[in-house]
Write a protein that holds these residues in place. Structure first.
Motif, PDB file in Angstrom:
ATOM      1  N   GLU A 144     -39.270 -82.866   5.086  1.00 47.14           N
ATOM      2  CA  GLU A 144     -40.697 -81.848   5.407  1.00 47.14           C
ATOM      3  C   GLU A 144     -40.435 -81.278   6.826  1.00 47.14           C
ATOM      4  O   GLU A 144     -40.756 -80.906   7.076  1.00 47.14           O
ATOM      5  CB  GLU A 144     -41.627 -82.935   6.046  1.00 47.14           C
ATOM      6  N   HIS A 145     -38.548 -80.817   6.951  1.00 42.96           N
ATOM      7  CA  HIS A 145     -39.130 -80.231   8.054  1.00 42.96           C
ATOM      8  C   HIS A 145     -38.911 -78.371   7.339  1.00 42.96           C
ATOM      9  O   HIS A 145     -38.273 -78.071   6.477  1.00 42.96           O
ATOM     10  CB  HIS A 145     -36.578 -80.424   9.140  1.00 42.96           C
ATOM     11  N   ASP A 146     -39.618 -77.776   8.334  1.00 40.81           N
ATOM     12  CA  ASP A 146     -39.664 -76.788   8.233  1.00 40.81           C
ATOM     13  C   ASP A 146     -38.053 -75.459   8.322  1.00 40.81           C
ATOM     14  O   ASP A 146     -38.936 -75.167  10.269  1.00 40.81           O
ATOM     15  CB  ASP A 146     -40.497 -75.596   8.340  1.00 40.81           C
ATOM     16  N   ALA A 147     -37.552 -75.144   8.239  1.00 44.21           N
ATOM     17  CA  ALA A 147     -36.042 -74.513   8.511  1.00 44.21           C
ATOM     18  C   ALA A 147     -36.958 -73.239   9.692  1.00 44.21           C
ATOM     19  O   ALA A 147     -36.220 -72.527  10.095  1.00 44.21           O
ATOM     20  CB  ALA A 147     -34.845 -74.838   8.097  1.00 44.21           C
ATOM     21  N   VAL A 148     -36.948 -72.984   8.125  1.00 42.89           N
ATOM     22  CA  VAL A 148     -37.863 -71.091   8.946  1.00 42.89           C
ATOM     23  C   VAL A 148     -39.033 -71.048   9.850  1.00 42.89           C
ATOM     24  O   VAL A 148     -38.355 -70.054  10.930  1.00 42.89           O
ATOM     25  CB  VAL A 148     -38.935 -70.609   7.685  1.00 42.89           C
ATOM     26  N   ALA A 149     -39.454 -71.996  10.038  1.00 43.64           N
ATOM     27  CA  ALA A 149     -40.289 -71.887  11.203  1.00 43.64           C
ATOM     28  C   ALA A 149     -39.692 -72.169  12.691  1.00 43.64           C
ATOM     29  O   ALA A 149     -39.778 -71.646  13.190  1.00 43.64           O
ATOM     30  CB  ALA A 149     -41.586 -72.389  11.223  1.00 43.64           C
ATOM     31  N   ALA A 150     -38.530 -73.090  12.607  1.00 45.50           N
ATOM     32  CA  ALA A 150     -38.421 -73.622  13.953  1.00 45.50           C
ATOM     33  C   ALA A 150     -36.935 -72.613  14.026  1.00 45.50           C
ATOM     34  O   ALA A 150     -37.158 -72.069  15.166  1.00 45.50           O
ATOM     35  CB  ALA A 150     -37.291 -75.039  13.570  1.00 45.50           C
ATOM     36  N   THR A 151     -36.370 -71.921  13.165  1.00 51.38           N
ATOM     37  CA  THR A 151     -35.591 -70.999  13.379  1.00 51.38           C
ATOM     38  C   THR A 151     -35.986 -69.751  14.089  1.00 51.38           C
ATOM     39  O   THR A 151     -35.695 -69.118  14.615  1.00 51.38           O
ATOM     40  CB  THR A 151     -34.707 -70.016  12.315  1.00 51.38           C
ATOM     41  N   LEU A 192     -34.585 -67.267  22.144  1.00 48.59           N
ATOM     42  CA  LEU A 192     -33.978 -66.087  22.699  1.00 48.59           C
ATOM     43  C   LEU A 192     -33.497 -65.100  22.540  1.00 48.59           C
ATOM     44  O   LEU A 192     -32.788 -64.132  23.121  1.00 48.59           O
ATOM     45  CB  LEU A 192     -32.413 -66.452  21.605  1.00 48.59           C
ATOM     46  N   GLY A 193     -35.048 -64.683  22.563  1.00 48.18           N
ATOM     47  CA  GLY A 193     -35.327 -63.007  22.356  1.00 48.18           C
ATOM     48  C   GLY A 193     -35.368 -62.196  21.822  1.00 48.18           C
ATOM     49  O   GLY A 193     -35.634 -61.019  21.898  1.00 48.18           O
ATOM     50  N   VAL A 194     -35.143 -62.794  20.269  1.00 41.38           N
ATOM     51  CA  VAL A 194     -35.449 -62.013  18.970  1.00 41.38           C
ATOM     52  C   VAL A 194     -36.761 -61.497  19.057  1.00 41.38           C
ATOM     53  O   VAL A 194     -37.540 -62.627  18.896  1.00 41.38           O
ATOM     54  CB  VAL A 194     -34.277 -62.341  18.459  1.00 41.38           C
ATOM     55  N   PRO A 195     -37.063 -60.649  18.911  1.00 40.62           N
ATOM     56  CA  PRO A 195     -38.338 -59.946  18.944  1.00 40.62           C
ATOM     57  C   PRO A 195     -39.151 -60.008  17.133  1.00 40.62           C
ATOM     58  O   PRO A 195     -38.238 -59.994  16.233  1.00 40.62           O
ATOM     59  CB  PRO A 195     -38.640 -58.206  19.151  1.00 40.62           C
ATOM     60  N   ARG A 196     -40.323 -60.791  17.256  1.00 40.93           N
ATOM     61  CA  ARG A 196     -40.530 -61.328  15.665  1.00 40.93           C
ATOM     62  C   ARG A 196     -40.832 -59.869  15.152  1.00 40.93           C
ATOM     63  O   ARG A 196     -39.977 -60.170  14.126  1.00 40.93           O
ATOM     64  CB  ARG A 196     -41.929 -61.812  15.743  1.00 40.93           C
ATOM     65  N   SER A 197     -40.809 -58.837  15.453  1.00 42.24           N
ATOM     66  CA  SER A 197     -40.989 -57.734  14.550  1.00 42.24           C
ATOM     67  C   SER A 197     -39.307 -57.446  13.345  1.00 42.24           C
ATOM     68  O   SER A 197     -39.197 -56.738  12.971  1.00 42.24           O
ATOM     69  CB  SER A 197     -41.131 -56.091  15.012  1.00 42.24           C
ATOM     70  N   ALA A 198     -38.365 -58.309  14.061  1.00 40.98           N
ATOM     71  CA  ALA A 198     -37.192 -58.368  13.869  1.00 40.98           C
ATOM     72  C   ALA A 198     -36.894 -59.570  13.111  1.00 40.98           C
ATOM     73  O   ALA A 198     -35.910 -59.208  12.179  1.00 40.98           O
ATOM     74  CB  ALA A 198     -35.798 -57.909  15.279  1.00 40.98           C
ATOM     75  N   ILE A 199     -37.552 -60.117  12.689  1.00 43.69           N
ATOM     76  CA  ILE A 199     -37.098 -61.747  12.150  1.00 43.69           C
ATOM     77  C   ILE A 199     -37.917 -61.563  10.211  1.00 43.69           C
ATOM     78  O   ILE A 199     -39.307 -60.937  10.329  1.00 43.69           O
ATOM     79  CB  ILE A 199     -37.408 -62.312  12.756  1.00 43.69           C
ATOM     80  N   VAL A 200     -37.390 -61.559   9.321  1.00 41.63           N
ATOM     81  CA  VAL A 200     -38.184 -61.706   8.151  1.00 41.63           C
ATOM     82  C   VAL A 200     -37.614 -62.998   7.491  1.00 41.63           C
ATOM     83  O   VAL A 200     -36.885 -63.633   7.857  1.00 41.63           O
ATOM     84  CB  VAL A 200     -36.948 -60.349   7.267  1.00 41.63           C
ATOM     85  N   ARG A 201     -39.166 -63.624   7.295  1.00 41.27           N
ATOM     86  CA  ARG A 201     -39.192 -65.177   6.959  1.00 41.27           C
ATOM     87  C   ARG A 201     -38.954 -65.043   5.197  1.00 41.27           C
ATOM     88  O   ARG A 201     -39.734 -64.232   5.074  1.00 41.27           O
ATOM     89  CB  ARG A 201     -40.084 -65.162   7.063  1.00 41.27           C
ATOM     90  N   VAL A 202     -38.113 -66.028   4.313  1.00 43.39           N
ATOM     91  CA  VAL A 202     -38.277 -66.187   2.898  1.00 43.39           C
ATOM     92  C   VAL A 202     -38.563 -67.482   2.912  1.00 43.39           C
ATOM     93  O   VAL A 202     -37.924 -68.271   3.325  1.00 43.39           O
ATOM     94  CB  VAL A 202     -36.406 -65.796   2.802  1.00 43.39           C
TER      95      VAL A 202
END
Length: 166
Positions: free
Chosen positions: A50-57, A64-74
């Motif tokens: 049931e682990h959501d690897a996308v949400a966890a990553t 770790l300081g990566v802005p949400r605007s630089a992250i794309v979820r698949v």
């Protein structure tokens, strides 16, 4: 960055898993300005995890300081072949010309093959080193230690993945 690098603590917070080096490498590539965008995938598999690897990553990267605007979820990728298919569609949609695929070294050969099957050329980026210097220490060198069971598990997992095409 292919899924599988995170797990949940007993309190439900995200943590790096056995393949967490791929999540860390993604963040390093971003902070070293080797990529302006990080893509994450890996959805829960009903009856298996049931682990959501996308949400966890996403959680770990933002910590770790990566802005949400630089992250794309698949979302919706439950297997490596799902990841290749969904990532390939995103790559074509966005018109990206050069794309790296981050995963564990043992997994990359199969993953790259699945991306190629989808018509996408990718640069393989191994998040870990498999080769350790071999030091003979007498007969005790023949006895498995440390992560030997994990390595056998990883090799079997990749073999089964190749056999079933996922």
């Amino acid at each position: 960055v292919l899924g599988g690098g995170t797990s949940d603590t007993h309190r439900g917070t995200a943590q790096l898993g056995a393949s967490g080096d791929r999540v860390v490498l993604g963040a390093r590539l971003y902070h070293r300005e080797r990529t302006p965008i990080l893509v994450t995938s890996g959805s829960p598999i009903e009856g298996f995890s049931e682990h959501d690897a996308v949400a966890a990553t996403v959680r770990i990267w933002t910590e770790l300081g990566v802005p949400r605007s630089a992250i794309v979820r698949v979302d919706g990728a439950r297997t490596t072949s799902d990841e290749a298919r969904l990532h390939a569609a995103l790559i074509r949609e966005r018109g990206w010309a050069r794309v790296g695929v981050v995963s564990s070294a043992a997994h990359l050969r199969r993953a790259v093959g699945l991306f190629e099957r989808e018509g996408v050329a990718v640069v393989p980026l191994a998040a870990n080193e498999l080769q350790q210097p071999v030091r003979w220490r007498g007969l005790s060198s023949l006895i498995p230690f440390g992560d030997a069971a994990r390595r056998v598990h990883s090799a079997c997992w990749e073999l089964v993945g190749r056999l079933v095409g996922r």
